[in-house]
Design a protein around this motif. Sequence first.
Motif, short mmCIF file in Angstrom:
data_model
loop_
_atom_site.label_atom_id
_atom_site.label_comp_id
_atom_site.label_asym_id
_atom_site.label_seq_id
_atom_site.Cartn_x
_atom_site.Cartn_y
_atom_site.Cartn_z
N ARG A 9 47.67 49.26 26.70
CA ARG A 9 46.54 48.36 26.42
C ARG A 9 46.21 47.67 27.74
NH1 ARG A 9 48.33 44.75 22.23
NH2 ARG A 9 47.63 46.37 20.82
N ILE A 10 44.93 47.62 28.09
CA ILE A 10 44.47 46.94 29.30
C ILE A 10 43.75 45.67 28.85
CG2 ILE A 10 43.09 47.09 31.40
CD1 ILE A 10 43.38 50.18 31.16
N ILE A 11 44.22 44.53 29.35
CA ILE A 11 43.72 43.23 28.91
C ILE A 11 43.09 42.50 30.08
CG2 ILE A 11 44.40 40.99 27.95
CD1 ILE A 11 46.76 42.53 26.61
N HIS A 12 41.93 41.89 29.83
CA HIS A 12 41.29 41.01 30.82
C HIS A 12 42.01 39.67 30.71
CE1 HIS A 12 37.91 38.48 32.44
NE2 HIS A 12 38.08 39.39 33.39
N GLU A 13 42.83 39.37 31.69
CA GLU A 13 43.76 38.25 31.62
C GLU A 13 43.12 36.86 31.46
OE1 GLU A 13 47.52 36.80 31.17
OE2 GLU A 13 46.91 38.88 31.21
N GLN A 101 44.27 50.02 38.72
CA GLN A 101 45.53 49.85 38.01
C GLN A 101 46.16 48.50 38.32
OE1 GLN A 101 48.24 53.14 38.51
NE2 GLN A 101 46.78 54.60 37.70
N VAL A 102 45.91 47.99 39.51
CA VAL A 102 46.44 46.70 39.91
C VAL A 102 45.27 45.80 40.29
CG1 VAL A 102 47.91 45.49 41.54
CG2 VAL A 102 48.55 47.78 40.78
N ALA A 103 45.02 44.78 39.47
CA ALA A 103 43.96 43.81 39.74
C ALA A 103 44.46 42.45 39.23
CB ALA A 103 42.67 44.20 39.04
N SER A 104 44.07 41.40 39.91
CA SER A 104 44.57 40.07 39.54
C SER A 104 44.09 39.62 38.17
CB SER A 104 44.16 39.05 40.60
OG SER A 104 42.75 38.97 40.67
N THR A 105 42.99 40.16 37.68
CA THR A 105 42.47 39.73 36.38
C THR A 105 42.78 40.71 35.25
OG1 THR A 105 40.32 40.72 36.87
CG2 THR A 105 40.60 38.38 37.38
N LEU A 106 43.55 41.76 35.54
CA LEU A 106 43.91 42.74 34.51
C LEU A 106 45.42 42.76 34.30
CD1 LEU A 106 41.65 45.78 35.43
CD2 LEU A 106 41.24 44.03 33.71
N ARG A 107 45.80 42.97 33.04
CA ARG A 107 47.21 43.15 32.71
C ARG A 107 47.33 44.40 31.87
NH1 ARG A 107 50.32 40.75 28.29
NH2 ARG A 107 48.43 39.55 27.85
N VAL A 108 48.29 45.25 32.20
CA VAL A 108 48.52 46.48 31.45
C VAL A 108 49.81 46.31 30.65
CG1 VAL A 108 48.91 48.96 31.61
CG2 VAL A 108 47.35 47.85 33.20
N VAL A 109 49.70 46.52 29.34
CA VAL A 109 50.84 46.39 28.44
C VAL A 109 51.21 47.79 27.96
CG1 VAL A 109 51.65 45.42 26.26
CG2 VAL A 109 50.07 44.12 27.70
N ASP A 110 52.49 48.13 28.12
CA ASP A 110 52.98 49.41 27.63
C ASP A 110 53.33 49.24 26.16
OD1 ASP A 110 54.27 51.81 27.12
OD2 ASP A 110 55.35 51.80 29.03
N LEU A 111 52.55 49.82 25.26
CA LEU A 111 52.72 49.64 23.83
C LEU A 111 53.95 50.35 23.29
CD1 LEU A 111 49.02 49.83 22.65
CD2 LEU A 111 50.40 47.80 23.08
N ASP A 112 54.45 51.33 24.01
CA ASP A 112 55.65 52.05 23.55
C ASP A 112 56.87 51.13 23.53
OD1 ASP A 112 54.27 54.40 23.17
OD2 ASP A 112 54.64 55.10 25.21
N THR A 113 56.90 50.14 24.41
CA THR A 113 58.05 49.23 24.46
C THR A 113 57.94 48.12 23.43
OG1 THR A 113 57.04 47.86 26.16
CG2 THR A 113 58.44 49.66 26.90
#
Length: 115
Positions: A9-13, A101-113
């Motif tokens: 999931r990619i979230i706008h932080e 993939q790396v941005a200060s305003t984005l967070r990537v959550v690994d849903l498998d974990t």
Amino acid sequence: MTAVARLIRIIHEPDGETIAEGEVGLWGITPFEGNYYISRRCLKTKGFRTTWLPGLCIYKFLYVWLDFVAADGTRDRMLGWRYWLPNPLFFFIAFRVAVPQVASTLRVVDLDTTR
């Protein structure tokens, strides 16, 4: 043994809005050269706005920048882009919203974990 697709999931932080959610792979969210190229079915927001400011990559060709407008109206300028005239060798990036993939305003959550 069957391989299990990795889900992210990619979230706008700043506002917590989900930008994209889906499986990592060619037909979902494709990681390529340090960016995520998001297929239409995995895109979960309508916040991206085309700026019509063009860009050119010498081997992927022509793209336009996208601003992200959050629900509260704040604008994250040039957060993403979309290839409108891509190199046919890179068909998997055509017309997809792309974000780094790396941005200060984005967070990537690994849903498998989190299952």
